[in-house]
Scaffold this active site. Structure first.
Site, short mmCIF file in Angstrom:
data_model
loop_
_atom_site.label_atom_id
_atom_site.label_comp_id
_atom_site.label_asym_id
_atom_site.label_seq_id
_atom_site.Cartn_x
_atom_site.Cartn_y
_atom_site.Cartn_z
N LYS A 163 -10.43 -32.24 -29.44
CA LYS A 163 -11.66 -31.59 -29.88
C LYS A 163 -11.51 -30.98 -31.29
CE LYS A 163 -13.01 -28.43 -27.02
NZ LYS A 163 -13.42 -27.12 -27.48
N ARG A 209 -19.75 -22.50 -21.90
CA ARG A 209 -18.74 -22.90 -20.91
C ARG A 209 -19.30 -22.89 -19.50
NH1 ARG A 209 -13.28 -21.54 -22.86
NH2 ARG A 209 -12.87 -23.23 -24.30
N ARG A 212 4.01 -31.18 -26.54
CA ARG A 212 3.80 -30.34 -27.73
C ARG A 212 4.83 -29.19 -27.77
NH1 ARG A 212 -2.27 -28.37 -28.73
NH2 ARG A 212 -1.86 -27.07 -26.92
N ARG A 250 5.14 -23.61 -25.59
CA ARG A 250 4.30 -22.49 -25.16
C ARG A 250 4.09 -22.58 -23.65
NH1 ARG A 250 -1.16 -22.72 -28.48
NH2 ARG A 250 -1.57 -23.67 -26.49
N ARG A 252 -4.90 -25.52 -16.06
CA ARG A 252 -5.93 -25.38 -17.10
C ARG A 252 -6.97 -26.50 -16.99
NH1 ARG A 252 -2.97 -25.55 -22.53
NH2 ARG A 252 -4.97 -25.14 -23.50
#
Length: 227
Positions: free
Chosen positions: A19, A93, A127, A160, A171
């Site tokens: 995004k 959202r 990542r 992270r 998530r």
């Protein structure tokens, strides 16, 4: 001279769907103003505004920020953009937020990045970051020269908590549960335009062609100047 109507676009997609990349390309090519709920929240929290302090109290407790706080924050910001084409990112959202937005302005189109969860999972768990500089590496697309080490400083990279496999799964499930009704809401209004694929660079040309039917490409004018 006929002034074309302003274009109001919402972009939706799960975390890791590309995004951010797609939004930055839309801004560059179509000169739209970009309003990201995440950026706006961080800014307000940093400046310790009333809304920022409120939002932080929910985040610190690991709770979702209530609709009315998010709506107030975003609609307030949109008031300053009433003369521009804009791209909304991270809002709405929930259906309640979408309804509140509808009362204030007319949304023209909703771009939905439909990327398989498995692809996103691989992407996000690959990542790693260098905490001090914020440099991001991806083990698949842009790995460090030495595994686990920052190219420039030689310091160790970290993953992270957000990018750990079990967190990513949670998530994505949370996004799915929260956002499906919003996508449905816009689908019923005939505003939803889904773009499916596993690679941002393959999805982008379709989004670009779609938006070109609505706005001119402003980046062409200064194509002589490298960006």
């Amino acid at each position: 001279m006929v002034v074309p109507p302003l274009l109001r676009v919402v972009i939706m997609g799960p975390p890791g769907s590309g995004k951010g990349t797609v939004s930055s390309r839309i801004i560059k090519h179509f000169g739209m103003k970009h309003l990201s709920s995440g950026d706006l929240l961080r800014d307000n929290m940093q400046k310790k505004t009333e809304v920022g302090i409120l939002a932080k109290s929910y985040i610190d407790q690991g709770r979702l920020i209530p609709d009315d706080i998010m709506t107030r924050l975003m609609l307030n910001e949109l008031k300053g953009l009433d003369r521009y084409n804009w791209l909304l990112d991270g809002f709405p959202r929930t259906v309640a937020q979408a309804e509140a937005l509808d009362k204030e302005c007319q949304i023209d189109t909703v771009i939905d990045l439909d990327v398989p969860f498995e692809t996103i999972k691989c992407r996000l768990t690959a990542r790693w970051i260098h905490p001090a500089s914020g440099r991001v590496y991806n083990l698949e697309f842009s790995p460090p020269k030495v595994q686990g080490i920052d190219d420039i400083t030689g310091e160790p990279l970290v993953q992270r908590d957000d990018d750990k496999p079990e967190t990513v799964t949670k998530r994505l499930q949370a996004y799915d549960a929260q956002t499906k009704p919003v996508l449905e809401y816009y689908r019923e209004k005939g505003l939803l335009k889904s773009f499916s694929g596993t690679e941002t660079n393959k999805i982008w040309p379709h989004i670009y062609a779609f938006l070109q039917t609505k706005l001119p490409d402003v980046s062409q004018k200064d194509a002589a100047t490298p960006r």
